[in-house]
Design a protein around this motif. Structure first.
Motif, PDB file in Angstrom:
ATOM      1  N   LEU A  28       0.822  -1.212   0.000  1.00 44.56           N
ATOM      2  CA  LEU A  28       0.000   0.000   0.000  1.00 44.56           C
ATOM      3  C   LEU A  28       0.859   1.267   0.000  1.00 44.56           C
ATOM      4  O   LEU A  28       0.550   2.239  -0.698  1.00 44.56           O
ATOM      5  N   TRP A  29       1.935   1.260   0.768  1.00 44.74           N
ATOM      6  CA  TRP A  29       2.784   2.431   0.834  1.00 44.74           C
ATOM      7  C   TRP A  29       3.478   2.662  -0.508  1.00 44.74           C
ATOM      8  O   TRP A  29       3.546   3.795  -0.985  1.00 44.74           O
ATOM      9  N   LEU A  30       3.980   1.595  -1.121  1.00 45.25           N
ATOM     10  CA  LEU A  30       4.613   1.741  -2.435  1.00 45.25           C
ATOM     11  C   LEU A  30       3.601   2.194  -3.487  1.00 45.25           C
ATOM     12  O   LEU A  30       3.920   3.024  -4.354  1.00 45.25           O
ATOM     13  N   GLY A  31       2.390   1.669  -3.417  1.00 44.90           N
ATOM     14  CA  GLY A  31       1.343   2.098  -4.343  1.00 44.90           C
ATOM     15  C   GLY A  31       1.002   3.561  -4.160  1.00 44.90           C
ATOM     16  O   GLY A  31       0.800   4.295  -5.133  1.00 44.90           O
ATOM     17  N   ALA A  32       0.947   4.006  -2.930  1.00 44.82           N
ATOM     18  CA  ALA A  32       0.663   5.421  -2.660  1.00 44.82           C
ATOM     19  C   ALA A  32       1.792   6.300  -3.186  1.00 44.82           C
ATOM     20  O   ALA A  32       1.546   7.376  -3.735  1.00 44.82           O
ATOM     21  N   GLN A  33       3.029   5.841  -3.043  1.00 46.77           N
ATOM     22  CA  GLN A  33       4.168   6.598  -3.567  1.00 46.77           C
ATOM     23  C   GLN A  33       4.067   6.752  -5.084  1.00 46.77           C
ATOM     24  O   GLN A  33       4.423   7.776  -5.637  1.00 46.77           O
ATOM     25  N   TRP A  34       3.602   5.725  -5.725  1.00 52.28           N
ATOM     26  CA  TRP A  34       3.512   5.722  -7.179  1.00 52.28           C
ATOM     27  C   TRP A  34       2.339   6.593  -7.667  1.00 52.28           C
ATOM     28  O   TRP A  34       2.456   7.285  -8.664  1.00 52.28           O
ATOM     29  N   LEU A  35       1.208   6.536  -6.947  1.00 48.03           N
ATOM     30  CA  LEU A  35       0.007   7.246  -7.387  1.00 48.03           C
ATOM     31  C   LEU A  35      -0.023   8.728  -7.016  1.00 48.03           C
ATOM     32  O   LEU A  35      -0.539   9.547  -7.770  1.00 48.03           O
ATOM     33  N   ILE A  36       0.500   9.043  -5.847  1.00 46.18           N
ATOM     34  CA  ILE A  36       0.395  10.422  -5.345  1.00 46.18           C
ATOM     35  C   ILE A  36       1.703  11.137  -5.621  1.00 46.18           C
ATOM     36  O   ILE A  36       2.786  10.622  -5.347  1.00 46.18           O
ATOM     37  N   GLU A  37       1.602  12.358  -6.145  1.00 46.86           N
ATOM     38  CA  GLU A  37       2.823  13.098  -6.465  1.00 46.86           C
ATOM     39  C   GLU A  37       3.545  13.496  -5.183  1.00 46.86           C
ATOM     40  O   GLU A  37       2.923  13.791  -4.156  1.00 46.86           O
ATOM     41  N   PRO A  38       4.876  13.493  -5.224  1.00 47.50           N
ATOM     42  CA  PRO A  38       5.651  13.871  -4.033  1.00 47.50           C
ATOM     43  C   PRO A  38       5.340  15.307  -3.612  1.00 47.50           C
ATOM     44  O   PRO A  38       5.042  16.167  -4.436  1.00 47.50           O
ATOM     45  N   GLY A  39       5.396  15.542  -2.332  1.00 48.51           N
ATOM     46  CA  GLY A  39       5.129  16.877  -1.815  1.00 48.51           C
ATOM     47  C   GLY A  39       3.670  17.085  -1.435  1.00 48.51           C
ATOM     48  O   GLY A  39       3.323  18.090  -0.839  1.00 48.51           O
ATOM     49  N   ARG A  41       0.414  16.797   0.700  1.00 49.93           N
ATOM     50  CA  ARG A  41       0.236  16.649   2.150  1.00 49.93           C
ATOM     51  C   ARG A  41      -0.353  15.299   2.545  1.00 49.93           C
ATOM     52  O   ARG A  41      -0.056  14.777   3.603  1.00 49.93           O
ATOM     53  N   ILE A  42      -1.168  14.736   1.671  1.00 50.56           N
ATOM     54  CA  ILE A  42      -1.789  13.451   1.995  1.00 50.56           C
ATOM     55  C   ILE A  42      -0.735  12.343   2.077  1.00 50.56           C
ATOM     56  O   ILE A  42      -0.909  11.359   2.779  1.00 50.56           O
ATOM     57  N   MET A  43       0.393  12.542   1.391  1.00 52.93           N
ATOM     58  CA  MET A  43       1.458  11.543   1.432  1.00 52.93           C
ATOM     59  C   MET A  43       2.021  11.403   2.838  1.00 52.93           C
ATOM     60  O   MET A  43       2.432  10.314   3.241  1.00 52.93           O
ATOM     61  N   ALA A  44       2.019  12.494   3.595  1.00 51.13           N
ATOM     62  CA  ALA A  44       2.495  12.432   4.974  1.00 51.13           C
ATOM     63  C   ALA A  44       1.618  11.496   5.802  1.00 51.13           C
ATOM     64  O   ALA A  44       2.120  10.787   6.682  1.00 51.13           O
ATOM     65  N   LEU A  45       0.340  11.467   5.534  1.00 55.50           N
ATOM     66  CA  LEU A  45      -0.548  10.545   6.247  1.00 55.50           C
ATOM     67  C   LEU A  45      -0.219   9.092   5.925  1.00 55.50           C
ATOM     68  O   LEU A  45      -0.216   8.237   6.805  1.00 55.50           O
ATOM     69  N   PHE A  46       0.058   8.819   4.654  1.00 53.70           N
ATOM     70  CA  PHE A  46       0.456   7.457   4.272  1.00 53.70           C
ATOM     71  C   PHE A  46       1.777   7.075   4.942  1.00 53.70           C
ATOM     72  O   PHE A  46       1.946   5.942   5.389  1.00 53.70           O
ATOM     73  N   ASP A  47       2.701   8.013   4.996  1.00 53.42           N
ATOM     74  CA  ASP A  47       3.985   7.749   5.639  1.00 53.42           C
ATOM     75  C   ASP A  47       3.806   7.439   7.124  1.00 53.42           C
ATOM     76  O   ASP A  47       4.387   6.488   7.643  1.00 53.42           O
ATOM     77  N   LEU A  48       2.997   8.250   7.805  1.00 49.66           N
ATOM     78  CA  LEU A  48       2.769   8.027   9.235  1.00 49.66           C
ATOM     79  C   LEU A  48       2.032   6.708   9.497  1.00 49.66           C
ATOM     80  O   LEU A  48       2.343   5.996  10.452  1.00 49.66           O
ATOM     81  N   ALA A  49       1.068   6.390   8.644  1.00 42.58           N
ATOM     82  CA  ALA A  49       0.347   5.126   8.806  1.00 42.58           C
ATOM     83  C   ALA A  49       1.279   3.937   8.593  1.00 42.58           C
ATOM     84  O   ALA A  49       1.212   2.944   9.333  1.00 42.58           O
TER      85      ALA A  49
END
Length: 74
Positions: A28-39, A41-49
């Motif tokens: 899921l984390w790798l998929g989120a990295q691929w789908l969501i552009e870096p920078g 804010r929602i990516m921070a939530l995936f990182d924390l989760a």
């Protein structure tokens, strides 16, 4: 080969759960990295989760290891 007892089966179930959590979190984390552009804010939530899930897996794995170190009578 002997059949594992109740406590051994509980440890096996818990270890399988940890393995599933680690695998699903990584995918899921790798998929989120691929789908969501870096920078984003929602990516921070995936990182924390992902960090929370990996920390939980580490704690549970440590508990399993500690239970394995106990003498068989306890």
């Amino acid at each position: 080969m002997t059949k594992p007892g109740g406590k051994d089966q509980a440890l096996v179930r818990e270890a399988r759960l940890v393995a599933v959590v680690i695998a699903v979190t990584a995918v899921l984390w790798l998929g989120a990295q691929w789908l969501i552009e870096p920078g984003n804010r929602i990516m921070a939530l995936f990182d924390l989760a992902a960090l929370a899930a990996f920390f939980w897996a580490l704690v549970v794995t440590w508990r399993i290891w500690r239970r394995q170190q106990r003498p068989k009578g306890n």
